[in-house]
Design a protein around this motif. Structure first.
Motif, PDB file in Angstrom:
ATOM      1  N   UNK A  55      60.733  52.553  59.287  1.00  0.00           N
ATOM      2  CA  UNK A  55      59.373  52.530  59.818  1.00  0.00           C
ATOM      3  C   UNK A  55      59.282  53.357  61.113  1.00  0.00           C
ATOM      4  N   UNK A  56      60.338  53.236  61.920  1.00  0.00           N
ATOM      5  CA  UNK A  56      60.366  54.021  63.161  1.00  0.00           C
ATOM      6  C   UNK A  56      60.373  55.517  62.856  1.00  0.00           C
ATOM      7  N   UNK A  57      61.128  55.929  61.845  1.00  0.00           N
ATOM      8  CA  UNK A  57      61.162  57.343  61.461  1.00  0.00           C
ATOM      9  C   UNK A  57      59.810  57.807  60.937  1.00  0.00           C
ATOM     10  N   UNK A  58      59.161  56.954  60.127  1.00  0.00           N
ATOM     11  CA  UNK A  58      57.851  57.336  59.588  1.00  0.00           C
ATOM     12  C   UNK A  58      56.827  57.510  60.710  1.00  0.00           C
ATOM     13  N   UNK A  59      56.857  56.599  61.695  1.00  0.00           N
ATOM     14  CA  UNK A  59      55.894  56.702  62.794  1.00  0.00           C
ATOM     15  C   UNK A  59      56.182  57.935  63.671  1.00  0.00           C
ATOM     16  N   UNK A  60      57.443  58.253  63.841  1.00  0.00           N
ATOM     17  CA  UNK A  60      57.782  59.469  64.581  1.00  0.00           C
ATOM     18  C   UNK A  60      57.314  60.718  63.797  1.00  0.00           C
ATOM     19  N   UNK A  84      51.906  59.559  54.853  1.00  0.00           N
ATOM     20  CA  UNK A  84      52.900  58.706  55.506  1.00  0.00           C
ATOM     21  C   UNK A  84      52.363  57.299  55.765  1.00  0.00           C
ATOM     22  N   UNK A  85      51.021  57.195  55.762  1.00  0.00           N
ATOM     23  CA  UNK A  85      50.412  55.878  56.010  1.00  0.00           C
ATOM     24  C   UNK A  85      50.821  54.856  54.948  1.00  0.00           C
ATOM     25  N   UNK A  86      50.807  55.255  53.653  1.00  0.00           N
ATOM     26  CA  UNK A  86      51.152  54.318  52.571  1.00  0.00           C
ATOM     27  C   UNK A  86      52.593  53.840  52.687  1.00  0.00           C
ATOM     28  N   UNK A  87      53.524  54.760  52.943  1.00  0.00           N
ATOM     29  CA  UNK A  87      54.940  54.361  53.083  1.00  0.00           C
ATOM     30  C   UNK A  87      55.133  53.457  54.285  1.00  0.00           C
ATOM     31  N   UNK A  88      54.406  53.737  55.369  1.00  0.00           N
ATOM     32  CA  UNK A  88      54.532  52.917  56.571  1.00  0.00           C
ATOM     33  C   UNK A  88      54.022  51.500  56.327  1.00  0.00           C
ATOM     34  N   UNK A  89      52.929  51.360  55.540  1.00  0.00           N
ATOM     35  CA  UNK A  89      52.421  50.014  55.207  1.00  0.00           C
ATOM     36  C   UNK A  89      53.481  49.176  54.505  1.00  0.00           C
ATOM     37  N   UNK A  90      54.170  49.756  53.515  1.00  0.00           N
ATOM     38  CA  UNK A  90      55.196  49.025  52.764  1.00  0.00           C
ATOM     39  C   UNK A  90      56.373  48.645  53.649  1.00  0.00           C
ATOM     40  N   UNK A  91      56.826  49.573  54.498  1.00  0.00           N
ATOM     41  CA  UNK A  91      57.954  49.281  55.382  1.00  0.00           C
ATOM     42  C   UNK A  91      57.608  48.206  56.412  1.00  0.00           C
ATOM     43  N   UNK A  92      56.357  48.241  56.906  1.00  0.00           N
ATOM     44  CA  UNK A  92      55.940  47.227  57.880  1.00  0.00           C
ATOM     45  C   UNK A  92      55.919  45.832  57.242  1.00  0.00           C
ATOM     46  N   UNK A  93      55.411  45.775  56.002  1.00  0.00           N
ATOM     47  CA  UNK A  93      55.387  44.482  55.308  1.00  0.00           C
ATOM     48  C   UNK A  93      56.807  43.951  55.082  1.00  0.00           C
ATOM     49  N   UNK A  94      57.748  44.851  54.700  1.00  0.00           N
ATOM     50  CA  UNK A  94      59.140  44.434  54.496  1.00  0.00           C
ATOM     51  C   UNK A  94      59.763  43.945  55.786  1.00  0.00           C
ATOM     52  N   UNK A  95      59.560  44.676  56.883  1.00  0.00           N
ATOM     53  CA  UNK A  95      60.132  44.271  58.170  1.00  0.00           C
ATOM     54  C   UNK A  95      59.561  42.942  58.630  1.00  0.00           C
ATOM     55  N   UNK A  96      58.274  42.720  58.372  1.00  0.00           N
ATOM     56  CA  UNK A  96      57.663  41.454  58.773  1.00  0.00           C
ATOM     57  C   UNK A  96      58.236  40.270  57.993  1.00  0.00           C
ATOM     58  N   UNK A  97      58.493  40.455  56.694  1.00  0.00           N
ATOM     59  CA  UNK A  97      59.033  39.363  55.870  1.00  0.00           C
ATOM     60  C   UNK A  97      60.490  39.031  56.197  1.00  0.00           C
ATOM     61  N   UNK A  98      61.261  40.032  56.728  1.00  0.00           N
ATOM     62  CA  UNK A  98      62.676  39.813  57.025  1.00  0.00           C
ATOM     63  C   UNK A  98      62.923  39.378  58.458  1.00  0.00           C
ATOM     64  N   UNK A  99      61.880  39.358  59.273  1.00  0.00           N
ATOM     65  CA  UNK A  99      62.060  38.956  60.678  1.00  0.00           C
ATOM     66  C   UNK A  99      62.321  37.461  60.746  1.00  0.00           C
ATOM     67  N   UNK A 100      63.413  37.034  61.452  1.00  0.00           N
ATOM     68  CA  UNK A 100      63.780  35.616  61.545  1.00  0.00           C
ATOM     69  C   UNK A 100      63.692  35.114  62.976  1.00  0.00           C
ATOM     70  N   UNK A 101      64.192  35.889  63.920  1.00  0.00           N
ATOM     71  CA  UNK A 101      64.192  35.459  65.312  1.00  0.00           C
ATOM     72  C   UNK A 101      62.777  35.483  65.878  1.00  0.00           C
ATOM     73  N   UNK A 162      52.837  56.014  70.755  1.00  0.00           N
ATOM     74  CA  UNK A 162      54.116  55.946  71.473  1.00  0.00           C
ATOM     75  C   UNK A 162      54.307  54.596  72.160  1.00  0.00           C
ATOM     76  N   UNK A 163      53.273  54.169  72.900  1.00  0.00           N
ATOM     77  CA  UNK A 163      53.444  52.959  73.709  1.00  0.00           C
ATOM     78  C   UNK A 163      53.308  51.674  72.896  1.00  0.00           C
ATOM     79  N   UNK A 164      52.409  51.651  71.902  1.00  0.00           N
ATOM     80  CA  UNK A 164      52.110  50.406  71.214  1.00  0.00           C
ATOM     81  C   UNK A 164      52.808  50.287  69.854  1.00  0.00           C
ATOM     82  N   UNK A 165      53.440  51.335  69.397  1.00  0.00           N
ATOM     83  CA  UNK A 165      54.124  51.268  68.084  1.00  0.00           C
ATOM     84  C   UNK A 165      55.594  51.637  68.224  1.00  0.00           C
ATOM     85  N   UNK A 166      55.866  52.845  68.724  1.00  0.00           N
ATOM     86  CA  UNK A 166      57.261  53.309  68.743  1.00  0.00           C
ATOM     87  C   UNK A 166      58.124  52.525  69.726  1.00  0.00           C
ATOM     88  N   UNK A 167      57.598  52.258  70.925  1.00  0.00           N
ATOM     89  CA  UNK A 167      58.395  51.501  71.898  1.00  0.00           C
ATOM     90  C   UNK A 167      58.720  50.076  71.400  1.00  0.00           C
TER      91      UNK A 167
END
Length: 546
Positions: A55-60, A84-101, A162-167
């Protein structure tokens, strides 16, 4: 070594082995479970890291395409942003489902808010492009954009993206790496603990086996010594009868086993001798009984023969030549009758007749015996009372033998009442629990009886259950009670023994024959003293009417 000793040694060792095996299996299962958990956690963390990295690579890449558009003003770069928007949506959903902490989830939410804000404003700015409403062929051409549009895209690229997504994505990647590192450290710690646990299990298992072996060896050794001492003690009692028994040193299993075999053989020999002695003792008792019978018979025959002999001698010594007559002949006749009764009593005792059974009402036998003794009872001022149920109680018995038994008991009662008294003859139907319930084929004082005379179920000891009422036997109690002096205590226990009598002219066989008659009818005859005075003779007969 005997099987018992082998079992005492083998069973604890088998038990210890099973316990250790169970512990090993439990530990292996725990290792497998921990490994699966660790693998799943690590796989989830790695997948989350990969999703965030991509997701970080797609946003960059999106930021790169926007910067290219600002430099070249080529609409094709904005088309790449939309793709790139469609691929980023899928990656964001995956990262959200795998977040535990918790920290990771907060960062993903922050990225999601910045991501949504970026594409909303990008969509708004895209609608202001001059070529947005043209056909796709113009996408590769340069377009002139207003300073306002250029400022908006620069703001999207440099501040929002940069400030609200990549960082936040970078921070999330860092947090994920820390989580993976902690998970890996925990997995290594678990492996270390398991290694220590298996090591302790091996050491403790060996120590436990050694301790158990020592305890078993001590216990078996003590048992062998105790058994050896016991066998030597038993063997010490045998030399006087069977000769010495040799043993090896204490605790020698082979010597102990050989000694046991020797003791077993000697005891078998001694048992055979004891059985032979028992047979000889039985023969001696039989001969003693025969001698007792002969002595009693001689005594009973000598008593009537003595007056007969004296009368005959007196008649022979007379010189007038007159023979016996009058009173002398009457005496001889009476003594001959007495001899006949004694001989018949001896014959009945030595050779009891086989009962010829038939169905008969017990009241008829009682009435017949009463009719026979009523005249003598009146002459002795004796009152005989009959207590019996109104309905006939039918038994399958030998009429003459039961009549003889009852008549003998009544006559004995009259003999102890020379000055008059009372005699009660009672007939009572009883109900007794079946032999299957009481584990006995004959009644005893410990059984439960129920008086059912006159159609009444009057409880004697305890009320039977429904099952017990279905499994009962009917009996008849026949009692002869007198008001005499009772039975002497010294004679009570042996009143039914042969030649035991309390009468001067008795043979001592009457009650013995009566008891034998009761036994031949599967019944019992008991004697006791009444609490109110006098003797009580109780006959218990089964109702076995055919």
């Amino acid at each position: 070594m005997s099987q018992r000793v082998v079992r005492r040694i083998a069973l604890p060792m088998i038990g210890l082995g099973l316990v250790l095996s169970a512990l090993g299996i439990a530990a292996a299962w725990n290792v497998h479970k921990q490994q699966n958990i660790s693998s799943e956690l690590i796989a989830m963390e790695v997948s989350g890291v990969i999703a965030i990295e991509e997701l970080h690579l797609e946003m960059r890449e999106i930021r790169y395409q926007i910067n290219l558009f600002l430099r070249t003003q080529n609409l094709n770069h904005l088309v790449e942003v939309a793709r790139a928007h469609d691929a980023a949506d899928e990656l964001l959903a995956t990262a959200k489902s795998l977040a535990r902490a918790d920290q990771e989830q907060e960062l993903i939410l922050k990225v999601e808010r910045g991501y949504s804000k970026f594409f909303r404003e990008f969509q708004t700015l895209s609608e202001k492009l001059p070529a947005s409403k043209e056909n796709s062929a113009a996408m590769n051409q340069r377009v002139e954009i207003s300073p306002e549009l250029q400022s908006g895209l620069t703001h999207l690229s440099d501040e929002i993206l940069t400030d609200e997504v990549l960082l936040p994505l970078k921070e999330c990647i860092s947090v994920n790496k820390q989580v993976v590192a902690r998970t890996n450290a925990a997995s290594q710690m678990t492996a270390q603990h398991l290694k220590i646990g298996f090591l302790l299990l091996g050491l403790c298992g060996g120590a436990a086996g050694l301790l158990m072996g020592t305890v078993i060896a001590r216990a078996v050794g003590q048992s062998i010594v105790q058994l050896d001492i016991s066998v030597r003690g038993v063997a010490g009692l045998l030399p006087e009868l069977l000769g010495p028994v040799k043993f090896s040193r204490v605790g020698d299993l082979e010597g102990l086993e050989a000694g046991l075999k020797t003791v077993e053989e000697n005891i078998s020999s001694m048992v055979e001798r004891l059985q032979q002695q028992e047979i000889e003792i039985l023969r001696s008792e039989q001969l003693a009984r025969v001698g007792q019978l002969a002595a009693g018979m001689a005594h009973e025959l000598r008593n009537p023969l003595m007056p007969m002999k004296m009368l005959v001698q007196a008649a022979l010594e007379r010189k007038d030549g007159e023979g016996l007559k009058g009173r002398s002949l009457q005496i001889i006749q009476d003594e001959i009758s007495r001899l006949e009764k004694s001989i018949q009593a001896f014959l009945d005792f030595a050779r009891p007749p086989i009962p010829v059974k038939e169905n008969v009402a017990i009241q008829d036998i009682v009435q017949q015996a009463f009719d026979l003794v009523s005249a003598r009872a009146n002459s002795q001022a004796i009152t005989i009372t009959l207590e019996q149920p109104l309905e006939h109680v039918v038994l399958c018995v030998d009429r003459h033998q039961i009549h003889q038994l009852l008549l003998n008991l009544i006559l004995n009662a009259m003999d102890v009442l020379p000055q008059g008294g009372d005699i009660i003859v009672s007939v009572t139907p009883l109900r007794l629990l079946s032999p299957e319930q009481s584990n006995s084929s004959t009644p005893s004082p410990s059984h439960d009886f129920y008086d059912i005379s006159e159609h009444q179920a009057m409880r004697i000891h305890r009320a039977p259950s429904k099952t017990e009422m279905q499994q009962v036997l009917d009996w008849v109690s026949l009692k002869v009670t007198d008001s005499g002096p009772g039975i002497p205590l010294e004679s009570l226990d042996k009143i039914f023994d042969p030649f035991v009598t309390t009468k001067e002219t008795g043979t001592g066989l009457g009650l013995t024959i009566c008891q034998r008659i009761a036994a031949s009818h599967q019944g019992t005859l008991k004697a006791a003293n009444s609490p109110t005075g006098g003797a009580v003779f109780s006959v218990l007969l089964p109702c076995l009417a055919s």
